[in-house]
Design a protein around this motif. Structure first.
Motif, PDB file in Angstrom:
ATOM      1  N   LEU A 106       0.490  -0.877   0.347  1.00 53.40           N
ATOM      2  CA  LEU A 106      -0.677  -0.059   0.473  1.00 53.40           C
ATOM      3  C   LEU A 106       0.857   1.024   0.532  1.00 53.40           C
ATOM      4  O   LEU A 106       0.618   1.796  -0.606  1.00 53.40           O
ATOM      5  N   TYR A 107       2.025   1.507   0.702  1.00 50.83           N
ATOM      6  CA  TYR A 107       2.647   2.416   1.370  1.00 50.83           C
ATOM      7  C   TYR A 107       3.099   3.144  -0.315  1.00 50.83           C
ATOM      8  O   TYR A 107       3.137   3.977  -0.379  1.00 50.83           O
ATOM      9  N   TYR A 108       3.819   1.736  -1.072  1.00 51.64           N
ATOM     10  CA  TYR A 108       4.510   2.234  -1.714  1.00 51.64           C
ATOM     11  C   TYR A 108       3.904   3.419  -2.726  1.00 51.64           C
ATOM     12  O   TYR A 108       4.219   4.464  -3.771  1.00 51.64           O
ATOM     13  N   PHE A 109       2.714   2.660  -2.878  1.00 48.58           N
ATOM     14  CA  PHE A 109       1.532   3.252  -4.495  1.00 48.58           C
ATOM     15  C   PHE A 109       1.453   4.790  -3.602  1.00 48.58           C
ATOM     16  O   PHE A 109       1.029   5.455  -4.549  1.00 48.58           O
ATOM     17  N   LEU A 110       1.119   4.745  -2.289  1.00 47.77           N
ATOM     18  CA  LEU A 110       0.684   5.889  -1.692  1.00 47.77           C
ATOM     19  C   LEU A 110       1.635   7.049  -1.769  1.00 47.77           C
ATOM     20  O   LEU A 110       1.362   8.137  -1.795  1.00 47.77           O
ATOM     21  N   ASN A 111       2.904   6.391  -1.819  1.00 49.21           N
ATOM     22  CA  ASN A 111       3.601   7.629  -1.901  1.00 49.21           C
ATOM     23  C   ASN A 111       3.982   7.947  -3.470  1.00 49.21           C
ATOM     24  O   ASN A 111       5.311   8.962  -3.098  1.00 49.21           O
ATOM     25  N   LEU A 112       4.121   6.636  -4.463  1.00 50.09           N
ATOM     26  CA  LEU A 112       3.928   7.077  -5.659  1.00 50.09           C
ATOM     27  C   LEU A 112       2.833   8.573  -5.949  1.00 50.09           C
ATOM     28  O   LEU A 112       3.589   8.773  -7.064  1.00 50.09           O
ATOM     29  N   ASP A 113       2.341   9.055  -4.962  1.00 53.54           N
ATOM     30  CA  ASP A 113       1.176   9.859  -4.981  1.00 53.54           C
ATOM     31  C   ASP A 113       1.296  11.125  -4.338  1.00 53.54           C
ATOM     32  O   ASP A 113       0.746  11.718  -4.592  1.00 53.54           O
ATOM     33  N   PHE A 114       2.541  10.943  -3.968  1.00 59.65           N
ATOM     34  CA  PHE A 114       3.239  12.286  -2.829  1.00 59.65           C
ATOM     35  C   PHE A 114       2.571  12.132  -1.948  1.00 59.65           C
ATOM     36  O   PHE A 114       2.075  13.265  -1.270  1.00 59.65           O
ATOM     37  N   VAL A 115       2.050  11.174  -1.331  1.00 61.05           N
ATOM     38  CA  VAL A 115       0.619  11.671   0.057  1.00 61.05           C
ATOM     39  C   VAL A 115       1.440  11.719   1.079  1.00 61.05           C
ATOM     40  O   VAL A 115       1.863  10.579   1.616  1.00 61.05           O
ATOM     41  N   LYS A 116       0.608  12.648   2.018  1.00 56.34           N
ATOM     42  CA  LYS A 116       1.766  12.464   2.553  1.00 56.34           C
ATOM     43  C   LYS A 116       1.281  11.347   4.150  1.00 56.34           C
ATOM     44  O   LYS A 116      -0.144  11.391   3.779  1.00 56.34           O
ATOM     45  N   PRO A 117       2.103  11.119   4.778  1.00 53.64           N
ATOM     46  CA  PRO A 117       1.770  10.258   6.400  1.00 53.64           C
ATOM     47  C   PRO A 117       0.030  10.759   6.988  1.00 53.64           C
ATOM     48  O   PRO A 117      -0.759   9.326   7.169  1.00 53.64           O
ATOM     49  N   GLU A 118      -0.201  11.850   6.622  1.00 51.70           N
ATOM     50  CA  GLU A 118      -1.536  12.406   7.891  1.00 51.70           C
ATOM     51  C   GLU A 118      -1.949  12.279   6.634  1.00 51.70           C
ATOM     52  O   GLU A 118      -4.060  12.380   7.744  1.00 51.70           O
ATOM     53  N   GLU A 119      -2.112  12.465   5.781  1.00 53.84           N
ATOM     54  CA  GLU A 119      -3.243  12.332   4.696  1.00 53.84           C
ATOM     55  C   GLU A 119      -3.553  10.678   3.789  1.00 53.84           C
ATOM     56  O   GLU A 119      -4.993  10.812   3.221  1.00 53.84           O
ATOM     57  N   ARG A 120      -2.982  10.126   4.261  1.00 51.92           N
ATOM     58  CA  ARG A 120      -3.090   8.905   3.406  1.00 51.92           C
ATOM     59  C   ARG A 120      -4.414   8.347   3.761  1.00 51.92           C
ATOM     60  O   ARG A 120      -4.998   7.890   2.802  1.00 51.92           O
ATOM     61  N   PHE A 121      -5.245   8.537   5.261  1.00 53.00           N
ATOM     62  CA  PHE A 121      -5.482   7.748   5.565  1.00 53.00           C
ATOM     63  C   PHE A 121      -7.953   8.332   4.565  1.00 53.00           C
ATOM     64  O   PHE A 121      -8.512   8.206   4.015  1.00 53.00           O
ATOM     65  N   LYS A 122      -7.569   9.445   5.084  1.00 56.22           N
ATOM     66  CA  LYS A 122      -8.212  10.414   3.750  1.00 56.22           C
ATOM     67  C   LYS A 122      -8.266  10.196   2.487  1.00 56.22           C
ATOM     68  O   LYS A 122      -9.220   9.655   1.631  1.00 56.22           O
TER      69      LYS A 122
ATOM     70  N   THR B 244       3.791  -7.812   0.925  1.00 54.55           N
ATOM     71  CA  THR B 244       3.607  -6.788   1.988  1.00 54.55           C
ATOM     72  C   THR B 244       4.396  -6.261   3.497  1.00 54.55           C
ATOM     73  O   THR B 244       4.185  -5.119   3.590  1.00 54.55           O
ATOM     74  N   TYR B 245       4.674  -7.063   3.423  1.00 55.63           N
ATOM     75  CA  TYR B 245       5.920  -7.029   5.013  1.00 55.63           C
ATOM     76  C   TYR B 245       6.327  -5.929   4.344  1.00 55.63           C
ATOM     77  O   TYR B 245       7.380  -5.346   4.811  1.00 55.63           O
ATOM     78  N   ILE B 246       7.501  -6.357   3.365  1.00 53.54           N
ATOM     79  CA  ILE B 246       8.095  -5.489   2.511  1.00 53.54           C
ATOM     80  C   ILE B 246       7.777  -3.972   2.623  1.00 53.54           C
ATOM     81  O   ILE B 246       9.118  -2.991   2.216  1.00 53.54           O
ATOM     82  N   ASP B 247       7.005  -4.233   1.952  1.00 54.30           N
ATOM     83  CA  ASP B 247       6.126  -2.827   1.650  1.00 54.30           C
ATOM     84  C   ASP B 247       6.864  -2.017   3.053  1.00 54.30           C
ATOM     85  O   ASP B 247       6.698  -0.347   2.999  1.00 54.30           O
ATOM     86  N   PHE B 248       5.745  -2.503   3.799  1.00 57.52           N
ATOM     87  CA  PHE B 248       5.165  -1.676   5.415  1.00 57.52           C
ATOM     88  C   PHE B 248       6.932  -1.176   6.055  1.00 57.52           C
ATOM     89  O   PHE B 248       6.741   0.089   6.596  1.00 57.52           O
ATOM     90  N   ILE B 249       8.049  -2.345   5.795  1.00 55.74           N
ATOM     91  CA  ILE B 249       8.657  -2.060   6.617  1.00 55.74           C
ATOM     92  C   ILE B 249      10.208  -0.926   6.150  1.00 55.74           C
ATOM     93  O   ILE B 249      10.924  -0.309   6.664  1.00 55.74           O
ATOM     94  N   TYR B 250       9.817  -0.677   4.436  1.00 58.69           N
ATOM     95  CA  TYR B 250      10.320   0.199   3.768  1.00 58.69           C
ATOM     96  C   TYR B 250       9.768   0.959   3.133  1.00 58.69           C
ATOM     97  O   TYR B 250      10.670   2.771   3.408  1.00 58.69           O
ATOM     98  N   TYR B 251       8.547   1.038   2.787  1.00 55.44           N
ATOM     99  CA  TYR B 251       8.046   2.231   2.733  1.00 55.44           C
ATOM    100  C   TYR B 251       6.526   3.286   3.584  1.00 55.44           C
ATOM    101  O   TYR B 251       6.087   4.101   3.009  1.00 55.44           O
ATOM    102  N   LYS B 252       6.181   2.838   4.239  1.00 57.03           N
ATOM    103  CA  LYS B 252       5.562   3.261   5.784  1.00 57.03           C
ATOM    104  C   LYS B 252       6.098   4.346   6.410  1.00 57.03           C
ATOM    105  O   LYS B 252       5.399   5.758   6.138  1.00 57.03           O
ATOM    106  N   GLU B 253       7.415   4.524   6.417  1.00 56.47           N
ATOM    107  CA  GLU B 253       7.894   5.740   7.210  1.00 56.47           C
ATOM    108  C   GLU B 253       8.919   6.137   5.593  1.00 56.47           C
ATOM    109  O   GLU B 253       9.841   5.682   5.393  1.00 56.47           O
ATOM    110  N   ILE B 254       8.611   6.995   5.575  1.00 55.42           N
ATOM    111  CA  ILE B 254       9.196   8.913   4.696  1.00 55.42           C
ATOM    112  C   ILE B 254      10.115   9.708   5.414  1.00 55.42           C
ATOM    113  O   ILE B 254       8.685  10.064   6.499  1.00 55.42           O
TER     114      ILE B 254
END
Length: 420
Positions: A282-298, A410-420
Motif C-alpha cells: 500500500l505505502y509504495y503506491f501512496l508514496n507514488l502519489d506523494f501522499v503525506k502519512p497524515e493524509e493517507r487515510f483520507k 506486504t511486509y517489505i512494503d511495510f518496513i521500507y515505505y511506511k515511514e518516509i
C-alpha cells in the motif's frame, strides 16, 4: 468490469515465452481448459460458478486455459451452443435469472472463450433444482478461487446489503420527488411499458419501449437539442474522468517489484479495494502519489467503491500491527528449517544471488523476508531477488506459497515505505 479488447490485451499481456498465463484464479476469475456443453457435470459446474459470481461482484469464466500451469490451449467449439441454450440451463437451475454475455478473443493463433457473469441486481440467486454440482435451495458464493455454498456471515452481509441499497434508493427517489413536485412525477414501468402520472396512464408500444435509453450524460445542449435538467447531486457524475486502466493482482506485484507503474498510485489502491484481502503493498503506491502519512487515510477514504475490502484497507492504515506480528512466525534457529532460513538471511545481508531452483527454495526465501529490518538489505537488491521468484515460479502450484508471497511483499512494503 467491461470485457473488451482493452481488457483482453491487459489480461493476456501476462503470457510468458512458454505460453503460460501468469495469472491466478480469484474471486472474479475462473479458468477452464475445455468447453464441453454436452457434458452434464460440466454444465452444472459452470452454472454453479455463474451463480456464485452473480451473488458476489460478478466475474469471468475463461475457456481455453489449462489448470496449473495456466497454459493457453484455446478451444474450437465455443459457438457449438448459443446464448439461449445457456440461458435456459441457468434458468432451469437458478432463480432469479443470471445475466451474462459471451465473447471470443484471439490470442496468437488460439481462440479463447469468455463468459462474463454480471452481479445480480436481485440477490440472492438461489438454486431451485438438483443437478450434478448443484443442490436445491443452496446459495452459492465466490470465495477466492472457489465457488461454494455461502457461509452464514456472508449471507447476513448480503441480506443487509440488499436492505441498505433498497433504503438508499427510496430515500434518493423521495428526495427527487420533493424537488420536482409530486404533481409533476410520472413513473415508467420498463417491463410492462406503462407510463403513469397522477392524471393519466399511457401504454408505450413494445417497439418503442425497446428503443428507450436511459440518459446517462449531463449536458446543457447537444446539436441544438433542448437542455436537460437533472435533479439531485450531479457534481461527481458531471466530471469528465480519465478511464482507469484494468489492474489485476499480478500487475500490482510487478509494479511494486520493478518500480515501473502504468497508472497512478491511487489506481492500484482502488484495484486493491476490489480484492479479497487488504494484504497488498500500500505505502509504495501512496508514496507514488506523494501522499503525506497524515493524509493517507483520507486519501483512501475518498475512493468510491461498493467493495467492503476498502474498509479493511482503511483499518490497515489505522493499525498495521497484524503485519508486524508475522515477524515471529518464521524463526531463524540453529536446526532444521530455521537453520535453512538463517543461511538465506545471511546471504541476503551479504547481498548474494539467492539459489532459486524449486518452489520450496522460494518458500524459504519468502519466509525469511519476515526476519528483515529496513537497514538489513538494499531495497533494490531485495526486489530483484523477489522478482526472480515472480518471473520463474508465480503463480505457485501450492496455494500456501501464493499466500506467503503476497504477505511477504506486504511486509517489505511495510518496513521500507511506511515511514518516509
Amino acid at each position: 468490469m467491461k470485457i473488451n479488447e482493452d481488457w483482453a490485451n491487459g489480461f493476456f499481456s501476462a503470457i510468458n515465452e512458454e505460453n503460460i498465463l501468469k495469472r491466478r484464479e480469484s474471486n472474479t476469475t475462473e479458468f477452464k481448459e475445455i468447453f464441453d456443453w454436452k457434458n452434464k457435470e460440466f454444465k452444472s459446474n459452470i452454472a454453479r460458478t455463474a451463480a456464485a459470481f452473480s451473488n458476489r461482484e460478478g466475474g469471468v469464466i475463461i475457456f481455453g486455459v489449462a489448470d496449473r500451469p495456466h497454459i493457453i490451449v484455446g478451444i474450437d467449439d465455443y459457438d457449438s451452443v448459443d446464448d439461449a441454450d445457456i440461458s435456459v440451463w441457468f434458468n432451469e437451475l437458478f432463480s432469479p435469472s443470471i445475466e451474462f454475455v459471451r465473447r471470443e478473443f484471439k490470442i496468437g493463433d488460439l481462440i479463447i472463450g469468455i463468459l462474463q457473469i454480471f452481479e445480480s441486481k436481485n440477490k440472492p440467486i438461489i438454486c431451485i433444482k438438483d443437478s450434478a454440482k448443484t443442490f436445491d435451495s443452496d446459495i452459492y458464493y465466490r470465495y477466492s478461487a472457489r465457488s461454494s455454498k455461502i457461509k452464514s456471515g456472508d449471507l447476513i452481509y448480503l441480506l443487509n446489503e440488499i436492505k441498505d441499497n433498497e433504503k438508499d434508493n427510496w430515500l434518493k427517489f423521495l428526495s427527487n420527488i420533493t424537488q420536482v413536485g409530486i404533481e409533476n412525477i410520472a413513473l415508467l414501468n420498463s417491463v410492462t411499458g406503462e407510463l403513469s402520472s397522477s392524471n393519466n396512464t399511457f401504454l408505450i408500444d413494445d417497439a418503442i419501449l425497446s428503443q428507450i435509453k436511459i440518459l446517462d450524460k449531463y449536458s446543457e445542449s447537444h446539436d441544438g437539442a433542448p437542455a436537460v435538467k437533472i435533479i439531485g447531486d450531479v457534481v461527481d457524475s458531471a466530471k469528465v474522468v480519465e478511464k482507469t486502466k484494468n489492474i489485476f493482482e499480478e500487475d500490482i506485484f510487478e509494479a511494486f517489484l520493478t518500480e515501473r507503474s502504468s497508472a497512478k498510485g491511487i489506481d492500484y489502491i482502488s484495484s486493491i479495494c476490489t480484492m479479497n484481502s487488504e494484504m497488498y503493498p500500500l505505502y509504495y503506491f501512496l508514496n507514488l502519489d506523494f501522499v503525506k502519512p497524515e493524509e493517507r487515510f483520507k486519501y483512501v477514504e475518498l475512493i468510491e467503491t461498493r467493495f467492503k475490502n476498502r474498509n479493511r484497507v482503511l483499518s490497515r492504515l489505522s493499525d498495521d500491527g497484524k503485519i508486524h506480528s508475522k515477524k515471529s512466525q518464521y524463526s531463524l534457529t540453529s536446526s532444521g528449517v530455521g537453520q535453512e532460513r538463517k543461511n538465506i538471511h545471511d546471504k541476503i545481508i551479504s547481498q548474494e544471488e539467492l539459489v532459486l531452483e524449486s518452489e520450496n527454495d522460494c518458500k524459504l526465501v519468502l519466509e525469511t523476508l519476515f526476519s528483515l529490518e529496513k537497514d538489513d538489505a538494499d531495497i533494490k537488491y531485495l526486489k530483484h531477488q523477489i522478482f526472480r521468484i515472480f518471473e520463474s515460479f508465480y503463480p505457485f502450484e501450492k496455494d500456501l506459497i501464493n499466500f506467503v508471497f503476497r504477505w511477504s511483499l506486504t511486509y517489505i512494503d511495510f518496513i521500507y515505505y511506511k515511514e518516509i
